[in-house]
Design a protein around this motif. Sequence first.
Motif, PDB file in Angstrom:
ATOM      1  N   LYS A  69       1.341   9.221  -6.075  1.00  0.00           N
ATOM      2  CA  LYS A  69       1.816  10.590  -5.881  1.00  0.00           C
ATOM      3  C   LYS A  69       2.758  11.000  -7.008  1.00  0.00           C
ATOM      4  O   LYS A  69       2.704  12.125  -7.493  1.00  0.00           O
ATOM      5  N   GLN A  70       3.609  10.067  -7.429  1.00  0.00           N
ATOM      6  CA  GLN A  70       4.532  10.363  -8.532  1.00  0.00           C
ATOM      7  C   GLN A  70       3.769  10.593  -9.825  1.00  0.00           C
ATOM      8  O   GLN A  70       4.110  11.476 -10.604  1.00  0.00           O
ATOM      9  N   LYS A  71       2.716   9.798 -10.082  1.00  0.00           N
ATOM     10  CA  LYS A  71       1.905   9.977 -11.284  1.00  0.00           C
ATOM     11  C   LYS A  71       1.237  11.352 -11.275  1.00  0.00           C
ATOM     12  O   LYS A  71       1.221  12.046 -12.284  1.00  0.00           O
ATOM     13  N   LYS A  72       0.670  11.740 -10.136  1.00  0.00           N
ATOM     14  CA  LYS A  72       0.004  13.036 -10.034  1.00  0.00           C
ATOM     15  C   LYS A  72       0.990  14.164 -10.289  1.00  0.00           C
ATOM     16  O   LYS A  72       0.677  15.121 -10.981  1.00  0.00           O
ATOM     17  N   CYS A  73       2.181  14.027  -9.736  1.00  0.00           N
ATOM     18  CA  CYS A  73       3.212  15.052  -9.933  1.00  0.00           C
ATOM     19  C   CYS A  73       3.585  15.135 -11.415  1.00  0.00           C
ATOM     20  O   CYS A  73       3.699  16.233 -11.976  1.00  0.00           O
ATOM     21  N   LEU A  74       3.752  13.996 -12.049  1.00  0.00           N
ATOM     22  CA  LEU A  74       4.096  13.961 -13.470  1.00  0.00           C
ATOM     23  C   LEU A  74       2.984  14.581 -14.319  1.00  0.00           C
ATOM     24  O   LEU A  74       3.250  15.366 -15.230  1.00  0.00           O
ATOM     25  N   MET A  81       0.834  -1.211   0.000  1.00  0.00           N
ATOM     26  CA  MET A  81       0.000   0.000   0.000  1.00  0.00           C
ATOM     27  C   MET A  81       0.865   1.256   0.000  1.00  0.00           C
ATOM     28  O   MET A  81       0.543   2.225  -0.680  1.00  0.00           O
ATOM     29  N   LYS A  82       1.963   1.223   0.724  1.00  0.00           N
ATOM     30  CA  LYS A  82       2.856   2.388   0.756  1.00  0.00           C
ATOM     31  C   LYS A  82       3.479   2.614  -0.623  1.00  0.00           C
ATOM     32  O   LYS A  82       3.563   3.744  -1.101  1.00  0.00           O
ATOM     33  N   ALA A  83       3.903   1.527  -1.276  1.00  0.00           N
ATOM     34  CA  ALA A  83       4.486   1.647  -2.623  1.00  0.00           C
ATOM     35  C   ALA A  83       3.445   2.168  -3.610  1.00  0.00           C
ATOM     36  O   ALA A  83       3.736   3.009  -4.449  1.00  0.00           O
ATOM     37  N   ARG A  84       2.223   1.676  -3.501  1.00  0.00           N
ATOM     38  CA  ARG A  84       1.136   2.132  -4.387  1.00  0.00           C
ATOM     39  C   ARG A  84       0.878   3.618  -4.168  1.00  0.00           C
ATOM     40  O   ARG A  84       0.706   4.375  -5.119  1.00  0.00           O
ATOM     41  N   ASP A  85       0.856   4.038  -2.917  1.00  0.00           N
ATOM     42  CA  ASP A  85       0.627   5.452  -2.599  1.00  0.00           C
ATOM     43  C   ASP A  85       1.740   6.312  -3.183  1.00  0.00           C
ATOM     44  O   ASP A  85       1.483   7.367  -3.761  1.00  0.00           O
ATOM     45  N   THR A  86       2.988   5.833  -3.075  1.00  0.00           N
ATOM     46  CA  THR A  86       4.124   6.569  -3.626  1.00  0.00           C
ATOM     47  C   THR A  86       4.015   6.683  -5.142  1.00  0.00           C
ATOM     48  O   THR A  86       4.226   7.748  -5.712  1.00  0.00           O
ATOM     49  N   ARG A  87       3.658   5.574  -5.813  1.00  0.00           N
ATOM     50  CA  ARG A  87       3.499   5.606  -7.271  1.00  0.00           C
ATOM     51  C   ARG A  87       2.395   6.568  -7.684  1.00  0.00           C
ATOM     52  O   ARG A  87       2.537   7.321  -8.650  1.00  0.00           O
TER      53      ARG A  87
END
Length: 112
Positions: A96-101, A88-94
């Motif tokens: 957030k990275q997608k939103k930033c991109l 879940m933490k890795a999914r949340d990080t991904r």
Amino acid sequence: YTLLHIQKWLDALETANHEFYTLSKQRTNEQATLISGESKAKRQEADKAYKTLVEMINAFALTADNPQVFKETIQNVNRLIDYENAVMKARDTRNKQKKCLLRRRRNRIKRQ
């Protein structure tokens, strides 16, 4: 547009696009509400079942002649919890990275 006599067509297209956007957004919001409500109810059921499982395992471990029998089960459940938390933490990080991109891409498009 006047020379080509397409203003009526452009107006109709703009109206149709606006109607589509409005209906699409409305449907998405309705689906999100339904899914969110269902997910919350299922999550509450799962949390209740998990709490019951933990209470039962702990009760058996406390009352057993040999509590070590439950040690492996407890360790396995805890490992599974740690694994799922990491996923879940890795999914949340991904996410957030997608939103930033996506924000960067939108900003780039606006600048052009």
